[in-house]
Design a protein around this motif. Structure first.
Motif, PDB file in Angstrom:
ATOM      1  N   CYS A 235      -3.189   1.084  16.775  1.00 16.61           N
ATOM      2  CA  CYS A 235      -2.318   0.594  15.698  1.00 16.61           C
ATOM      3  C   CYS A 235      -2.060  -0.881  15.986  1.00 16.61           C
ATOM      4  O   CYS A 235      -0.933  -1.306  16.213  1.00 16.61           O
ATOM      5  CB  CYS A 235      -1.039   1.413  15.605  1.00 16.61           C
ATOM      6  SG  CYS A 235      -1.379   3.158  15.331  1.00 16.61           S
ATOM      7  N   GLY A 239      -2.153  -7.876  15.313  1.00 18.13           N
ATOM      8  CA  GLY A 239      -2.779  -8.258  16.562  1.00 18.13           C
ATOM      9  C   GLY A 239      -1.949  -9.038  17.568  1.00 18.13           C
ATOM     10  O   GLY A 239      -2.501  -9.556  18.538  1.00 18.13           O
ATOM     11  N   ASP A 256      -7.231  -0.030  14.261  1.00 22.24           N
ATOM     12  CA  ASP A 256      -6.227   0.086  13.193  1.00 22.24           C
ATOM     13  C   ASP A 256      -6.923   0.660  11.965  1.00 22.24           C
ATOM     14  O   ASP A 256      -8.121   0.455  11.747  1.00 22.24           O
ATOM     15  CB  ASP A 256      -5.611  -1.286  12.864  1.00 22.24           C
ATOM     16  CG  ASP A 256      -4.251  -1.159  12.172  1.00 22.24           C
ATOM     17  OD1 ASP A 256      -3.220  -1.366  12.834  1.00 22.24           O
ATOM     18  OD2 ASP A 256      -4.235  -0.856  10.954  1.00 22.24           O
ATOM     19  N   SER A 257      -6.143   1.362  11.138  1.00 17.02           N
ATOM     20  CA  SER A 257      -6.744   1.992   9.954  1.00 17.02           C
ATOM     21  C   SER A 257      -6.741   1.069   8.737  1.00 17.02           C
ATOM     22  O   SER A 257      -7.352   1.388   7.731  1.00 17.02           O
ATOM     23  CB  SER A 257      -5.990   3.282   9.613  1.00 17.02           C
ATOM     24  OG  SER A 257      -4.622   2.991   9.441  1.00 17.02           O
ATOM     25  N   SER A 258      -6.043  -0.070   8.822  1.00 20.24           N
ATOM     26  CA  SER A 258      -5.926  -0.942   7.647  1.00 20.24           C
ATOM     27  C   SER A 258      -6.919  -2.102   7.731  1.00 20.24           C
ATOM     28  O   SER A 258      -6.791  -2.972   8.600  1.00 20.24           O
ATOM     29  CB  SER A 258      -4.495  -1.478   7.542  1.00 20.24           C
ATOM     30  OG  SER A 258      -4.457  -2.602   6.704  1.00 20.24           O
ATOM     31  N   GLY A 281     -10.334   2.294  12.032  1.00 21.61           N
ATOM     32  CA  GLY A 281     -10.364   3.756  12.112  1.00 21.61           C
ATOM     33  C   GLY A 281      -8.973   4.350  12.175  1.00 21.61           C
ATOM     34  O   GLY A 281      -8.014   3.680  12.560  1.00 21.61           O
ATOM     35  N   ASP A 282      -8.915   5.628  11.793  1.00 21.50           N
ATOM     36  CA  ASP A 282      -7.669   6.399  11.851  1.00 21.50           C
ATOM     37  C   ASP A 282      -7.645   7.077  13.220  1.00 21.50           C
ATOM     38  O   ASP A 282      -8.554   7.870  13.523  1.00 21.50           O
ATOM     39  CB  ASP A 282      -7.710   7.424  10.704  1.00 21.50           C
ATOM     40  CG  ASP A 282      -6.539   8.386  10.739  1.00 21.50           C
ATOM     41  OD1 ASP A 282      -5.835   8.458  11.760  1.00 21.50           O
ATOM     42  OD2 ASP A 282      -6.343   9.082   9.728  1.00 21.50           O
ATOM     43  N   ILE A 283      -6.652   6.765  14.035  1.00 26.38           N
ATOM     44  CA  ILE A 283      -6.678   7.298  15.405  1.00 26.38           C
ATOM     45  C   ILE A 283      -6.503   8.820  15.442  1.00 26.38           C
ATOM     46  O   ILE A 283      -6.712   9.438  16.482  1.00 26.38           O
ATOM     47  CB  ILE A 283      -5.637   6.619  16.337  1.00 26.38           C
ATOM     48  CG1 ILE A 283      -4.206   6.841  15.845  1.00 26.38           C
ATOM     49  CG2 ILE A 283      -5.945   5.148  16.516  1.00 26.38           C
ATOM     50  CD1 ILE A 283      -3.171   6.537  16.915  1.00 26.38           C
ATOM     51  N   MET A 284      -6.147   9.434  14.322  1.00 19.87           N
ATOM     52  CA  MET A 284      -6.062  10.887  14.294  1.00 19.87           C
ATOM     53  C   MET A 284      -7.446  11.520  14.074  1.00 19.87           C
ATOM     54  O   MET A 284      -7.597  12.744  14.142  1.00 19.87           O
ATOM     55  CB  MET A 284      -5.070  11.359  13.222  1.00 19.87           C
ATOM     56  CG  MET A 284      -3.646  10.874  13.451  1.00 19.87           C
ATOM     57  SD  MET A 284      -3.030  11.192  15.119  1.00 19.87           S
ATOM     58  CE  MET A 284      -2.719  12.952  15.034  1.00 19.87           C
ATOM     59  N   ASP A 298       1.408   1.240  19.555  1.00 16.72           N
ATOM     60  CA  ASP A 298       2.519   0.606  18.813  1.00 16.72           C
ATOM     61  C   ASP A 298       2.557   1.319  17.456  1.00 16.72           C
ATOM     62  O   ASP A 298       2.004   0.839  16.466  1.00 16.72           O
ATOM     63  CB  ASP A 298       2.222  -0.893  18.671  1.00 16.72           C
ATOM     64  CG  ASP A 298       3.394  -1.679  18.132  1.00 16.72           C
ATOM     65  OD1 ASP A 298       4.546  -1.299  18.408  1.00 16.72           O
ATOM     66  OD2 ASP A 298       3.168  -2.680  17.425  1.00 16.72           O
ATOM     67  N   MET A 332       0.559  11.445  17.331  1.00 17.31           N
ATOM     68  CA  MET A 332      -0.305  10.355  17.808  1.00 17.31           C
ATOM     69  C   MET A 332      -0.298  10.286  19.333  1.00 17.31           C
ATOM     70  O   MET A 332      -1.350  10.177  19.970  1.00 17.31           O
ATOM     71  CB  MET A 332       0.172   9.012  17.225  1.00 17.31           C
ATOM     72  CG  MET A 332      -0.199   8.820  15.775  1.00 17.31           C
ATOM     73  SD  MET A 332       0.312   7.177  15.206  1.00 17.31           S
ATOM     74  CE  MET A 332      -0.692   7.069  13.709  1.00 17.31           C
TER      75      MET A 332
HETATM   76  C1  LIG Z   1       3.749  -1.488  13.930  1.00 19.42           C
HETATM   77  S1  LIG Z   1       2.286  -1.898  13.114  1.00 19.42           S
HETATM   78  C2  LIG Z   1       1.327  -2.576  14.405  1.00 19.42           C
HETATM   79  C3  LIG Z   1       1.665  -3.974  14.856  1.00 19.42           C
HETATM   80  C4  LIG Z   1       0.694  -4.485  15.897  1.00 19.42           C
HETATM   81  N1  LIG Z   1       0.611  -3.608  17.061  1.00 19.42           N
HETATM   82  C5  LIG Z   1       0.990  -5.881  16.376  1.00 19.42           C
HETATM   83  O1  LIG Z   1       1.533  -6.062  17.454  1.00 19.42           O
HETATM   84  O2  LIG Z   1       0.650  -6.825  15.662  1.00 19.42           O
HETATM   85  C6  LIG Z   1       1.552  -0.307  12.909  1.00 19.42           C
HETATM   86  C7  LIG Z   1       0.096  -0.315  12.521  1.00 19.42           C
HETATM   87  O3  LIG Z   1      -0.359   1.037  12.540  1.00 19.42           O
HETATM   88  C8  LIG Z   1      -1.453   1.121  11.660  1.00 19.42           C
HETATM   89  N2  LIG Z   1      -1.691   2.571  11.455  1.00 19.42           N
HETATM   90  C9  LIG Z   1      -0.905   3.458  10.797  1.00 19.42           C
HETATM   91  N3  LIG Z   1      -1.434   4.703  10.873  1.00 19.42           N
HETATM   92  C10 LIG Z   1      -2.588   4.593  11.595  1.00 19.42           C
HETATM   93  C11 LIG Z   1      -3.582   5.512  12.010  1.00 19.42           C
HETATM   94  N4  LIG Z   1      -3.483   6.819  11.719  1.00 19.42           N
HETATM   95  N5  LIG Z   1      -4.628   5.059  12.729  1.00 19.42           N
HETATM   96  C12 LIG Z   1      -4.735   3.743  13.033  1.00 19.42           C
HETATM   97  N6  LIG Z   1      -3.817   2.819  12.670  1.00 19.42           N
HETATM   98  C13 LIG Z   1      -2.758   3.234  11.967  1.00 19.42           C
HETATM   99  C14 LIG Z   1      -0.983   0.334  10.464  1.00 19.42           C
HETATM  100  O4  LIG Z   1      -2.075  -0.085   9.677  1.00 19.42           O
HETATM  101  C15 LIG Z   1      -0.242  -0.835  11.138  1.00 19.42           C
HETATM  102  O5  LIG Z   1      -1.090  -1.943  11.253  1.00 19.42           O
END
Ligand SMILES: C[S@@+](CC[C@H](N)C(=O)[O-])C[C@H]1O[C@@H](n2cnc3c(N)ncnc32)[C@H](O)[C@@H]1O
Length: 419
Positions: A235, A239, A256-258, A281-284, A298, A332
């Motif tokens: 997540c 960055g 990250d998934s986005s 990718g979706d970490i799930m 995070d 997660m």
């Molecule tokens: C709190 S933000 C992260 C901030 C980042 N760690 C930073 O320090 O800049 C949470 C992130 O989780 C990502 N996210 C949400 N669900 C996710 C999933 N299932 N797999 C991967 N990323 C995911 C979102 O796209 C978002 O960018």
């Protein structure tokens, strides 16, 4: 109707309030649609600023409006939001009252124009003002008082009164230049006054630093120096923590998934000259090809800890959403716990002020994952100003209060038993 100068920005501000308060959307996510007919960047910025200030001051604006109407206007009435927009400009944003009301009346054209004009006029003639600090929404104040006590609620409200400071985190080996007049709260950190323009600062072009709240910089610090060890930043986008880990010498994979947020992560790495493997990718569903030495999760959360930068969270995050997020966070943590080498370190963090997403998830994880232990933060790892409790850090409003505060965060560190 758009002949009135400044009207399109106010119309966009009205749409933004509706998107947050009625549809429950994040302010940033609503901006593209709400400001779709604004061609100038400063109009877009102004619409966002009006809506954000109205959300910071919403409880006090509504109390003023209710004091001047015989029967309370419904929460979602257009007249109430039009008044919120006119009043916040006149009372908190230095807009002359005649301009504040003239640019709002066309928004209620064919509707309760007379009422809006009358209430605004009554309040301005009566010398209405907004309190300092602003009041938190009653439901949020009650929830945080239950969890953290009245002092924390007072500290949280006080932070809403001033623009958040600008925190810079420096890449390893880069030092703040003498021309930068700020305060360092942690090693490699410099705090500048709020509203400082980022692009003009020394070292921006060379990528010597990035913008990151001091609290948000703590999770990666708990993984220490990398020295070539492998790390998963889960997540990761946009960055901030990836850059810290890469700068500390880790061989980082950022997931990250986005896609859109990952594009910002790539830009950040390019600007700072740091490198990481990027995975969309979706970490799930995704899993790494091999186990790693360190994991930083995070997790997505309610983001109530960043309420002063994103005041929409004060109005749209409800207990049900907090409970659902806590379930996702626990799932997660459970999933990623298999990706760490024995003896490796896992850091979990959320920018939330809700114990359901912080303390309770972390303790639930330890109870259900016998191969993991609490990894205590030892004296000297962080300055004494950081509130460490064993393996956990809880950043509440009030920490660094004299220096302008910090985002609300929860961070926990675990170690996986050696085989
Ligand atoms: C709190 S933000 C992260 C901030 C980042 N760690 C930073 O320090 O800049 C949470 C992130 O989780 C990502 N996210 C949400 N669900 C996710 C999933 N299932 N797999 C991967 N990323 C995911 C979102 O796209 C978002 O960018």
């Amino acid at each position: 109707m758009d002949d009135v100068a400044g009207l399109p920005a106010r119309r966009a501000a009205l749409r933004l309030l509706d998107a947050v308060l009625r549809k429950g959307l994040p302010l940033e996510a609503a901006l593209d649609v709400a400001a779709r007919d604004l061609t100038r960047a400063d109009d877009r910025g102004f619409a966002h600023a009006i809506a954000a200030e109205a959300l910071r001051r919403l409880a006090d604006l509504d109390a003023l409006i209710d004091s001047a109407t015989r029967r309370p206007l419904p929460d979602d009435a257009k007249a109430r939001s039009a008044l919120r927009i006119a009043l916040v400009q006149a009372l908190a944003m230095d807009t002359p009252p005649h301009a504040a009301i003239a640019t709002v009346l066309p928004l209620v054209h064919g509707g309760p124009r007379k009422l809006v004009h009358g209430v605004f006029g009554t309040l301005m003639r009566g010398g209405a003002s907004l309190p300092t600090p602003p009041s938190l929404p009653p439901a949020v104040a009650a929830r945080w008082e239950r969890h953290w006590g009245p002092e924390v609620v007072a500290a949280a409200a006080a932070l809403l009164a001033a623009p958040p400071p600008l925190d810079l985190i420096f890449a390893a080996g880069a030092e703040p230049s003498d021309q930068m007049d700020g305060v360092g709260l942690l090693p490699g950190h410099l705090r500048l006054p709020g509203r400082t323009a980022v692009a003009g600062l020394t070292g921006y072009g060379e990528g010597r630093w990035w913008v990151q709240d001091v609290a948000a910089s703590i999770p990666a610090r708990l993984l220490g120096t990398g020295e070539g060890r492998t790390a998963l930043d889960l997540c990761a986008a946009p960055g901030g923590k990836t850059m810290q880990l890469a700068s500390a010498g880790f061989d980082v994979t950022a997931v990250d998934s986005s896609e859109s947020r990952l594009a910002r992560l790539s830009e950040n790495l390019a600007r700072t000259g740091l490198s990481a493997r990027i995975v969309a990718g979706d970490i799930m569903r995704w899993s790494p090809p091999e186990k790693v030495d360190a994991i930083l999760l995070d997790a997505p959360c309610s983001a109530t800890g960043i309420y002063r930068r994103h005041p929409d969270v004060l109005h749209r995050v409800r207990p049900k959403a907090i409970a659902e997020l806590a379930e996702t966070q626990a799932a997660m943590l459970d999933r990623v716990s298999g990706w760490l080498k024995p003896g490796g370190t896992l850091v979990y963090s959320v920018c939330s002020l809700e114990p359901e997403e912080g303390e309770q998830v972390a303790e639930g994880f330890l109870r259900t994952h016998r191969s993991y232990q609490a990894a205590h933060v030892s004296a000297g790892e962080l300055p004494e100003t950081i509130p460490v409790e064993g393996h956990r850090i809880r950043m509440l409003p009030g920490v660094f209060a004299e220096a302008g505060g910090a985002d609300g965060f929860f961070i926990a560190r675990f170690r996986r038993s050696a085989d």
